[in-house]
Design a protein around this motif. Structure first.
Motif, PDB file in Angstrom:
ATOM      1  N   VAL A 141       0.836  -1.201   0.000  1.00  0.00           N
ATOM      2  CA  VAL A 141       0.000   0.000   0.000  1.00  0.00           C
ATOM      3  C   VAL A 141       0.874   1.254   0.000  1.00  0.00           C
ATOM      4  CG1 VAL A 141      -1.685   1.343   1.308  1.00  0.00           C
ATOM      5  CG2 VAL A 141      -1.911  -1.142   1.166  1.00  0.00           C
ATOM      6  N   ILE A 142       1.892   1.264   0.852  1.00  0.00           N
ATOM      7  CA  ILE A 142       2.774   2.437   0.959  1.00  0.00           C
ATOM      8  C   ILE A 142       3.501   2.689  -0.355  1.00  0.00           C
ATOM      9  CG2 ILE A 142       4.827   3.372   2.083  1.00  0.00           C
ATOM     10  CD1 ILE A 142       3.960   1.925   4.637  1.00  0.00           C
ATOM     11  N   VAL A 143       4.056   1.631  -0.947  1.00  0.00           N
ATOM     12  CA  VAL A 143       4.820   1.788  -2.192  1.00  0.00           C
ATOM     13  C   VAL A 143       3.922   2.300  -3.314  1.00  0.00           C
ATOM     14  CG1 VAL A 143       6.020   0.545  -4.031  1.00  0.00           C
ATOM     15  CG2 VAL A 143       6.620   0.116  -1.641  1.00  0.00           C
ATOM     16  N   VAL A 144       2.735   1.709  -3.446  1.00  0.00           N
ATOM     17  CA  VAL A 144       1.814   2.143  -4.510  1.00  0.00           C
ATOM     18  C   VAL A 144       1.455   3.618  -4.343  1.00  0.00           C
ATOM     19  CG1 VAL A 144      -0.527   1.896  -5.424  1.00  0.00           C
ATOM     20  CG2 VAL A 144       0.857  -0.139  -4.971  1.00  0.00           C
ATOM     21  N   LEU A 145       1.129   4.024  -3.126  1.00  0.00           N
ATOM     22  CA  LEU A 145       0.745   5.419  -2.894  1.00  0.00           C
ATOM     23  C   LEU A 145       1.934   6.361  -3.077  1.00  0.00           C
ATOM     24  CD1 LEU A 145      -1.676   5.050   0.155  1.00  0.00           C
ATOM     25  CD2 LEU A 145      -2.250   5.602  -2.215  1.00  0.00           C
ATOM     26  N   LEU A 146       3.123   5.929  -2.682  1.00  0.00           N
ATOM     27  CA  LEU A 146       4.307   6.770  -2.890  1.00  0.00           C
ATOM     28  C   LEU A 146       4.588   6.957  -4.382  1.00  0.00           C
ATOM     29  CD1 LEU A 146       6.838   5.613  -0.114  1.00  0.00           C
ATOM     30  CD2 LEU A 146       5.448   7.699  -0.182  1.00  0.00           C
ATOM     31  N   VAL A 147       4.365   5.911  -5.167  1.00  0.00           N
ATOM     32  CA  VAL A 147       4.532   6.029  -6.620  1.00  0.00           C
ATOM     33  C   VAL A 147       3.528   7.025  -7.188  1.00  0.00           C
ATOM     34  CG1 VAL A 147       4.290   4.821  -8.823  1.00  0.00           C
ATOM     35  CG2 VAL A 147       5.536   3.741  -6.942  1.00  0.00           C
ATOM     36  N   VAL A 148       2.292   6.959  -6.714  1.00  0.00           N
ATOM     37  CA  VAL A 148       1.264   7.910  -7.150  1.00  0.00           C
ATOM     38  C   VAL A 148       1.682   9.332  -6.781  1.00  0.00           C
ATOM     39  CG1 VAL A 148      -1.104   8.700  -6.785  1.00  0.00           C
ATOM     40  CG2 VAL A 148      -0.623   6.255  -7.020  1.00  0.00           C
ATOM     41  N   PHE A 149       2.171   9.520  -5.553  1.00  0.00           N
ATOM     42  CA  PHE A 149       2.617  10.851  -5.124  1.00  0.00           C
ATOM     43  C   PHE A 149       3.774  11.353  -5.986  1.00  0.00           C
ATOM     44  CE2 PHE A 149       1.169   9.701  -0.556  1.00  0.00           C
ATOM     45  CZ  PHE A 149      -0.134  10.040  -0.876  1.00  0.00           C
ATOM     46  N   LEU A 150       4.697  10.443  -6.306  1.00  0.00           N
ATOM     47  CA  LEU A 150       5.853  10.820  -7.125  1.00  0.00           C
ATOM     48  C   LEU A 150       5.410  11.289  -8.505  1.00  0.00           C
ATOM     49  CD1 LEU A 150       8.927  10.980  -7.478  1.00  0.00           C
ATOM     50  CD2 LEU A 150       8.892   8.576  -8.174  1.00  0.00           C
ATOM     51  N   VAL A 151       4.476  10.569  -9.101  1.00  0.00           N
ATOM     52  CA  VAL A 151       3.967  10.943 -10.425  1.00  0.00           C
ATOM     53  C   VAL A 151       3.273  12.310 -10.355  1.00  0.00           C
ATOM     54  CG1 VAL A 151       2.315  10.364 -12.236  1.00  0.00           C
ATOM     55  CG2 VAL A 151       3.737   8.570 -11.236  1.00  0.00           C
ATOM     56  N   LEU A 152       2.460  12.501  -9.344  1.00  0.00           N
ATOM     57  CA  LEU A 152       1.759  13.782  -9.185  1.00  0.00           C
ATOM     58  C   LEU A 152       2.745  14.930  -9.015  1.00  0.00           C
ATOM     59  CD1 LEU A 152      -1.218  12.777  -6.841  1.00  0.00           C
ATOM     60  CD2 LEU A 152      -1.300  13.296  -9.285  1.00  0.00           C
ATOM     61  N   GLU A 153       3.824  14.685  -8.299  1.00  0.00           N
ATOM     62  CA  GLU A 153       4.841  15.719  -8.116  1.00  0.00           C
ATOM     63  C   GLU A 153       5.542  16.028  -9.437  1.00  0.00           C
ATOM     64  OE1 GLU A 153       6.439  17.140  -4.236  1.00  0.00           O
ATOM     65  OE2 GLU A 153       4.989  17.834  -5.688  1.00  0.00           O
ATOM     66  N   LEU A 154       5.815  14.971 -10.194  1.00  0.00           N
ATOM     67  CA  LEU A 154       6.500  15.148 -11.479  1.00  0.00           C
ATOM     68  C   LEU A 154       5.666  15.943 -12.478  1.00  0.00           C
ATOM     69  CD1 LEU A 154       8.123  11.621 -11.951  1.00  0.00           C
ATOM     70  CD2 LEU A 154       9.360  13.787 -11.842  1.00  0.00           C
ATOM     71  N   ILE A 155       4.357  15.675 -12.508  1.00  0.00           N
ATOM     72  CA  ILE A 155       3.500  16.352 -13.486  1.00  0.00           C
ATOM     73  C   ILE A 155       2.826  17.595 -12.907  1.00  0.00           C
ATOM     74  CG2 ILE A 155       3.097  14.204 -14.731  1.00  0.00           C
ATOM     75  CD1 ILE A 155       0.345  14.052 -13.440  1.00  0.00           C
ATOM     76  N   GLN A 156       3.241  17.962 -11.698  1.00  0.00           N
ATOM     77  CA  GLN A 156       2.720  19.176 -11.064  1.00  0.00           C
ATOM     78  C   GLN A 156       1.202  19.148 -10.879  1.00  0.00           C
ATOM     79  OE1 GLN A 156       4.846  22.208 -10.102  1.00  0.00           O
ATOM     80  NE2 GLN A 156       5.919  20.271  -9.950  1.00  0.00           N
ATOM     81  N   LYS A 157       0.691  18.005 -10.406  1.00  0.00           N
ATOM     82  CA  LYS A 157      -0.741  17.865 -10.194  1.00  0.00           C
ATOM     83  C   LYS A 157      -1.068  17.506  -8.744  1.00  0.00           C
ATOM     84  CE  LYS A 157      -2.251  18.628 -14.396  1.00  0.00           C
ATOM     85  NZ  LYS A 157      -3.139  19.777 -14.701  1.00  0.00           N
ATOM     86  N   SER A 158      -0.205  17.881  -7.823  1.00  0.00           N
ATOM     87  CA  SER A 158      -0.431  17.542  -6.415  1.00  0.00           C
ATOM     88  C   SER A 158      -1.662  18.259  -5.849  1.00  0.00           C
ATOM     89  CB  SER A 158       0.796  17.894  -5.570  1.00  0.00           C
ATOM     90  OG  SER A 158       1.066  19.286  -5.623  1.00  0.00           O
ATOM     91  N   GLY A 159      -2.139  19.267  -6.553  1.00  0.00           N
ATOM     92  CA  GLY A 159      -3.300  20.011  -6.101  1.00  0.00           C
ATOM     93  C   GLY A 159      -4.580  19.200  -6.069  1.00  0.00           C
ATOM     94  N   ILE A 160      -4.600  18.039  -6.741  1.00  0.00           N
ATOM     95  CA  ILE A 160      -5.804  17.209  -6.731  1.00  0.00           C
ATOM     96  C   ILE A 160      -5.935  16.425  -5.424  1.00  0.00           C
ATOM     97  CG2 ILE A 160      -5.719  16.982  -9.240  1.00  0.00           C
ATOM     98  CD1 ILE A 160      -4.822  14.089  -8.849  1.00  0.00           C
ATOM     99  N   LEU A 161      -4.878  16.373  -4.642  1.00  0.00           N
ATOM    100  CA  LEU A 161      -4.928  15.665  -3.367  1.00  0.00           C
ATOM    101  C   LEU A 161      -5.735  16.474  -2.352  1.00  0.00           C
ATOM    102  CD1 LEU A 161      -1.189  14.532  -3.106  1.00  0.00           C
ATOM    103  CD2 LEU A 161      -3.167  13.089  -3.637  1.00  0.00           C
ATOM    104  N   PRO A 162      -6.413  15.798  -1.432  1.00  0.00           N
ATOM    105  CA  PRO A 162      -7.196  16.533  -0.423  1.00  0.00           C
ATOM    106  C   PRO A 162      -6.304  17.425   0.427  1.00  0.00           C
ATOM    107  CG  PRO A 162      -6.966  14.209   0.174  1.00  0.00           C
ATOM    108  CD  PRO A 162      -6.474  14.342  -1.232  1.00  0.00           C
ATOM    109  N   SER A 163      -6.771  18.621   0.671  1.00  0.00           N
ATOM    110  CA  SER A 163      -5.984  19.570   1.455  1.00  0.00           C
ATOM    111  C   SER A 163      -6.912  20.608   2.062  1.00  0.00           C
ATOM    112  CB  SER A 163      -4.938  20.265   0.577  1.00  0.00           C
ATOM    113  OG  SER A 163      -4.160  21.173   1.317  1.00  0.00           O
ATOM    114  N   GLY A 164      -6.535  21.128   3.203  1.00  0.00           N
ATOM    115  CA  GLY A 164      -7.330  22.175   3.839  1.00  0.00           C
ATOM    116  C   GLY A 164      -7.247  23.464   3.044  1.00  0.00           C
ATOM    117  N   ASN A 165      -8.186  24.352   3.272  1.00  0.00           N
ATOM    118  CA  ASN A 165      -8.172  25.640   2.568  1.00  0.00           C
ATOM    119  C   ASN A 165      -8.440  26.800   3.517  1.00  0.00           C
ATOM    120  OD1 ASN A 165     -10.847  25.207   3.129  1.00  0.00           O
ATOM    121  ND2 ASN A 165     -11.576  25.337   1.014  1.00  0.00           N
TER     122      ASN A 165
END
Length: 210
Positions: A75-99
């Motif tokens: 689970v950790i590895v899969v999610l870390l890979v997803v995070f890495l891809v999002l960071e690479l393509i500059q799409k981390s904003g789709i992750l849940p975050s406070g506002n």
């Protein structure tokens, strides 16, 4: 080790946010004792981080009682890979975050009450905007930490580091200088954050797999 590396990394990355820059400004403009203001901010930021860590630790304890705990590395590895891809393509904003947006009067007043409220909110982590993926990676790793109380310690570490970084005059001067320099379309501060984030995530993936 990975848990605390992500906790510290997430705290350092938070400098590159609107809230982070506002805190830097409030510390420079406060009319009260800067030393006491910083102490209040660091203490409440640590407390906020510990509260989040305790909540995550509780979920962690429950997960250990379920089959999910048996597959935690996958689970950790899969999610870390997803995070890495999002960071690479500059799409981390789709992750849940406070506002949560800090009221302007907190910046103008910049008294001890503002320091306490601000510290607690930023220490909690999930209420304000998180830039990049390191905070999410820290939470994921914390959810599967063993024993569960390491999540509490990691949360307190996140809050303490986040509060201390903003309170150091040297750090504030470094951040301001990095904001004035650019690396292609990024500020130097953002470029450093992105590079450190991707290196940390890739290192964690390799460490877990090996």
């Amino acid at each position: 080790m990975l848990l605390f590396m992500f906790a510290v990394g997430a705290a350092m990355a938070s400098v590159d946010t609107t809230c982070g820059l506002n805190v830097l400004g409030s510390l420079d403009s406060t009319k009260v004792s800067k030393f006491k203001y910083a102490l209040v901010y660091i203490a409440t930021c640590t407390l906020g981080g510990a509260v989040t860590g305790l909540a995550v630790g509780g979920i962690n304890y429950v997960l250990k009682l379920t089959p999910a705990g048996l597959y935690q590395n996958y689970v950790i590895v899969v999610l870390l890979v997803v995070f890495l891809v999002l960071e690479l393509i500059q799409k981390s904003g789709i992750l849940p975050s406070g506002n949560f947006i800090v009221p302007s009067e907190w910046i103008k007043a910049a008294g001890y009450r503002s320091a306490a409220l601000w510290g607690l909110i930023l220490g909690l982590g999930f209420i304000t905007l998180q830039v990049g993926v390191l905070f999410h990676a820290y939470i994921v790793v914390s959810l599967f930490a063993a024993p569960w109380w390491l999540s509490l310690l990691a949360g307190a570490t996140f809050g303490m580091v986040r509060g201390t970084l903003f309170s150091l005059p040297l750090m504030r001067s470094i951040v301001y200088r990095m904001l004035k320099r650019r690396v292609y379309s990024f500020t130097l501060l953002t470029a450093v954050r992105l590079t450190a984030s991707m290196l940390l995530i890739m290192g964690a993936i390799i460490c877990i797999i090996s």
